[in-house]
Structure formats: structure tokens, C-alpha cells
Scaffold this active site. Structure first.
Site, short mmCIF file in Angstrom:
data_model
loop_
_atom_site.label_atom_id
_atom_site.label_comp_id
_atom_site.label_asym_id
_atom_site.label_seq_id
_atom_site.Cartn_x
_atom_site.Cartn_y
_atom_site.Cartn_z
N PHE A 163 14.87 39.84 -53.00
CA PHE A 163 14.98 39.70 -54.57
C PHE A 163 14.95 38.39 -55.21
CE2 PHE A 163 19.22 38.28 -53.68
CZ PHE A 163 19.66 37.47 -54.73
N SER A 244 18.38 38.19 -45.03
CA SER A 244 19.65 37.54 -44.28
C SER A 244 19.44 37.49 -42.80
CB SER A 244 21.06 38.57 -44.53
OG SER A 244 20.81 39.77 -43.87
N GLU A 265 12.14 35.15 -41.86
CA GLU A 265 12.60 33.92 -42.43
C GLU A 265 13.79 34.60 -43.20
OE1 GLU A 265 11.19 31.02 -43.36
OE2 GLU A 265 8.86 31.56 -42.82
N GLY A 458 12.47 23.52 -53.29
CA GLY A 458 11.03 23.19 -53.97
C GLY A 458 9.97 22.70 -53.01
#
Length: 508
Positions: A163, A244, A265, A458
Site C-alpha cells: 500500500f 513484510s 523487497e 528517497g
């Protein structure tokens, strides 16, 4: 911290905005039951949607596998044209997609716009990549022979996304997979169906414009059962899953059991080391954005601050003062810097972690309180000084908690940094070149991402993104991450008029 939760948009207003954005991209909502689109801003349901079933998953994979037979032989630059057109449509609907991300994921406006820019950037990168899927020539020990490596499309790629980056992570996988000649079946988070519908519709429009096979991409709106069906389908050559560590422990072995490939990931427990020589004017904004941005709901969120004892008090005071200036509330308000947590479960996890920290002797320096009285979950980012790296610090709590630890020697700082199960992102703030280089060396940070004088969040799409240890080991986005979406073939070409066996073997 300033509470801006008193003037939140209502559910009716959010529903109207969402439907307007969907209409502008040309998408419609599959009415039905099984899934609900909700907004963390109000905590209320916006729309009810039809959920896809396990049978729908099977049909989607069937269609993607059939399309692969054509797509894999399409010249890569032609495949790149599809992604180029997708990038154009993303530019055209930048604001519409950002609206949907803010509505469904709660991201503040600049971060939502940034996520769409990330999608545009990966499309640009993938278009160039479509002309650079390089193999290599290798020197042969045999006269009149040549060795080469070539790369070929892999097959159907399943994408399960989370999400918190509901569109960008899909684009990382999809743009690269498409130029590599793969087809894609996407199962997004059930928490963010509307942005998924919109992004998928834009790709459908790009498919229509370019004449690509319609089934090079399929969207599945489903819950856990749909994801499990995708994980277990032997026709899915690569399963890319973001989520997770717990999820990865389930997905990885199931894909491996059918000899499929997985790209995982997973969780992060990211840290920044602040040395005595650090420029605190550079350090402060790097820390605050990485720790409080996206309400602490990034896999790269800064969760541990490892500060030299000589500067710890000053750094903590500066961060606490910066936290006091953060506006928490309506993510559509340009003054807001911290939006809502995704749901009540996230708030409970945060409160539990803070209680455990207090039991371990931790002290809350700033934040940690819940704000507002509506259905949305708004919290103050918490800054907590800890006596050591206790069990709760070593775990990932997906909420805005920044644990502060102190160190005396550089070796101690690196040991603290690496003493967690996760290994995604890391950084050091220093003006000492030796410290910077040691942090980046083989015996420094053990993470997949290691930065100097910048925070843990970032990442740019030009570099490969991913981590080590319980983060899963996957790599997405730039650099040579494209190789995960292709299969390698080693070729031996004999252009002589005799047979020569390797290693001087004589036979017949």
C-alpha cells in the site's frame, strides 16, 4: 506538532475526487463485493468493488502466458515504444494519479506527486534500456570458436505490491519487465485498489495505441487468496513481492518449491550514523524527512539514529524542535507534512512498541500522541531515547518512531548499525572522508543501500533498489536489475572446420 485534523475532507468529498480522477484517466470501477476502497483520511469506505477469485487468477495467467508467446519475439525497441507511451500518459494524468494516492494511501501532496514522477522516470529509463539489453563476448580457449552470453525474456512476471508505494513499485517491475519481453500479472494491495485500476487503465490505453497484445498486462483485484494463487502458479516464472518479512517467509519457500524465481523487497530497520564532524544543517532535514515522511510508512524510513555521545544531546534537541514544527493532518493541505497512518492496526503497533520501549527504560523526547477524534488515524511522530538496542528496536514497527542510540567509537557505531536482522537502507552524516569510506567499505554498512550525508529515504531510479538479510536480497529499478526479468544463455559457436573439445579432451 500542530494538529490539523479538525478540517479534514469528508468521505463524500473524497469519493467525488476519486471518481473524478478515475473518469479522467478513462477507468471505471468494477462494482460488486469482496473488496472495499477506503481512505485512511477518514477511515471510512468510499466504494465497494468486485473481488477477483482464484479462477480469475488462473484466467489472467492463461492470457498472459499466451501473450508472452508473441511478446517475447517482438523487438525490444518496439516493446520500449509501449512503455514510452505509458510514460506520456502518466505525465498527462500526473495530478489525477497523485489524487488517488493521497486518497487511498494518505500521502501528502508532494510525496504523492513524487511517486508519480518516479513512475515517469522508470518509464524513461526502461525505454532507453530497451536498446541496451546487452550480452557479452567471452574469449574461447579453442581456435575457431566464440563464446557469448545472450539474454532472453523470462515469461510471466507476477507482481504483488504494497500500500505504501501503490503505483511506483508496480511501475518499477512492469516497465522493466515489458521491455525485457515479459508479460505481467499484478495483484496490488487490497488497501489501494483505485490507484491500481487507474494505473492499469493507462497501460491498457498505451497497449491500444501501440497495438501490443492486450494481455501483456493483467490486473487482479483480490485479497490474500488471489495472491496465494499467483504465488503457487507454476506458469509465473518470476514472482516479485513487496511487503513484510513475515510475508516473504511465506512467499519465498512456496515459489522455490515449484522452482520459480522470486524477487523479494521486504522489511527495513534503517539507521543513520551521526558523527562528531557532521554538518548538522545538512543532517537535520535528512533525518526528519527520512523518519517522519510518509508517516513512517516507507520501507526505507529512518528508524534508528545512532549518534556519537559528544553530539547526541544537540542532535536530539534539534530533531525534537523540528518535530514540534511538523503539521499533522489533511494530506491535501500544502502545509501538512505528516498524513495519516494507513489503519487502526498501524496505530496499535505503534502504541505497543512505545509501551515496550518504556518498559526497557526508553524515554519519549517528543511526539507519540494520537491526534484528532475522527475515524482517520493521525499520530505525532515519536522521538525516543533508548538505553541500548533492545528487542523492540531490532524489530521493524511500520510507524513514525525514531529510536535514538549513542556510541563512543566508530567501530561500535557500525556494530550497532549492523546488529539487526534487516539490511535495506543506511546512511552516515560526516565530514570525515575516512569515516565515510569505511562506512561504504565491505566491513561497513551491510545494507543494499548506503548513503553519505543524506538520509535513508528517497532513492533514485537509476540505481538498483533492494537490500540484504531479511530484506530479501531482491533488486529492482535501475542499474542491471533488468537481469532478474530475463534468462541467460551461454552460447558456443564453432566457425572452424573441425571439432575441438574443451579442456583438450580427446574423444573419437
Amino acid at each position: 506538532m500542530t494538529d490539523h485534523t479538525a478540517s479534514l475532507p469528508g468521505t463524500d468529498e473524497l469519493r467525488r475526487r476519486a471518481l473524478d480522477a478515475l473518469r479522467r484517466v478513462g477507468a471505471s470501477v468494477p462494482a460488486g463485493t469482496g473488496l472495499s476502497a477506503r481512505s485512511p483520511i477518514t477511515g471510512e469506505t468510499l466504494l465497494d468493488l468486485r473481488a477477483d477469485t482464484a479462477d480469475d487468477v488462473g484466467r489472467a495467467v492463461d492470457e498472459a502466458a499466451e501473450a508472452f508467446a508473441t511478446w517475447r519475439t517482438t523487438p525490444p525497441p518496439v516493446r520500449g515504444e509501449l512503455v514510452r507511451v505509458l510514460g506520456e500518459l502518466l505525465r498527462e494524468h500526473h495530478g489525477d494519479l497523485a489524487d488517488l494516492i493521497t486518497i487511498e494511501a494518505g500521502k501528502i501532496r508532494s510525496e504523492a506527486l513524487g511517486e508519480i514522477q518516479e513512475m515517469i522516470d522508470i518509464c524513461d529509463l526502461a525505454v532507453g534500456m530497451s536498446r541496451q539489453l546487452y550480452g557479452r563476448s567471452i574469449a574461447s580457449e579453442r581456435p575457431g570458436h566464440r563464446l557469448a552470453e545472450t539474454w532472453h525474456p523470462l515469461g510471466v512476471v507476477g507482481v504483488i505490491s504494497a500500500f505504501n508505494f501503490p503505483a511506483a513499485v508496480w511501475s518499477w517491475n512492469t516497465a522493466v519487465a515489458l521491455v525485457c519481453g515479459d508479460t505481467v500479472v499484478w495483484k496490488p494491495s487490497e488497501l489501494t485498489p483505485l490507484i491500481s485500476i487507474a494505473a492499469s487503465r493507462l497501460l491498457d490505453r498505451a497497449i491500444e495505441r501501440t497495438g501490443a497484445p492486450a494481455a501483456v498486462h493483467r490486473l487482479l483485484l483480490a485479497g490474500r487468496d488471489g495472491g496465494e494463487a499467483l504465488v503457487d502458479d507454476a506458469r509465473v516464472a518470476l514472482l516479485s513481492a513487496t511487503g513484510s518479512t513475515r510475508m516473504g517467509r511465506e512467499v519465498g519457500p512456496r515459489v522455490a518449491a515449484r522452482f520459480g524465481r522470486s524477487l523479494l523487497e521486504l522489511g527495513g530497520n534503517n539507521a543513520s550514523v551521526v558523527t562528531p564532524s557532521a554538518d548538522l544543517e545538512v543532517t537535520l532535514p535528512g533525518i526528519v524527512f527520512a523518519a517522519a515522511g510518509t508517516a513512517g510508512q516507507r520501507c526505507t524510513t529512518l528508524r534508528r539514529l545512532i549518534v556519537h555521545r559528544d553530539v547526541a544531546d544537540e542532535v536530539v534537541d534539534r530533531v525534537a524542535a523540528a518535530y514540534a514544527r511538523l503539521n499533522v493532518g489533511d494530506p491535501f493541505d500544502e502545509k501538512t507534512l505528516v498524513g495519516p497512518l494507513v489503519n487502526e492496526r498501524a496505530a496499535t503497533a505503534m502504541a505497543t512498541a512505545l509501551d515496550r520501549a518504556a518498559a526497557d527504560g526508553g524515554t519519549i523526547v517528543a511526539g507519540g500522541n494520537r491526534l484528532g477524534s475522527g475515524g482517520g488515524v493521525f499520530v505525532e511522530p515519536a522521538l525516543v531515547r533508548m538505553p541500548g538496542q533492545t528487542a523492540v528496536v531490532r524489530e521493524e514497527t511500520f510507524a513514525p518512531i525514531l529510536w535514538v542510540l549513542t556510541y563512543d567509537t566508530f567501530d561500535e557505531a557500525v556494530a550497532l548499525h549492523n546488529d539487526v536482522p534487516q539490511g535495506l537502507s543506511s546512511s552516515i552524516f560526516t565530514r570525515d572522508q575516512q569515516e565515510a569510506e569505511r562506512f561504504l567499505a565491505a566491513d561497513g554498512s551491510d545494507c543494499g543501500i548506503a548513503n553519505v550525508n543524506i538520509g535513508t529515504s528517497g532513492a533514485e531510479i537509476g540505481g538498483a533498489f533492494g537490500g540484504e538479510k531479511e530484506t530479501g536480497g531482491g533488486r529492482e529499478s535501475g542499474s542491471d536489475a533488468w537481469k532478474a526479468y530475463m534468462r541467460r544463455a551461454t552460447n558456443t559457436i564453432n566457425y572452424s572446420d573441425r571439432v575441438a573439445l574443451a579442456q583438450n579432451v580427446s574423444f573419437l
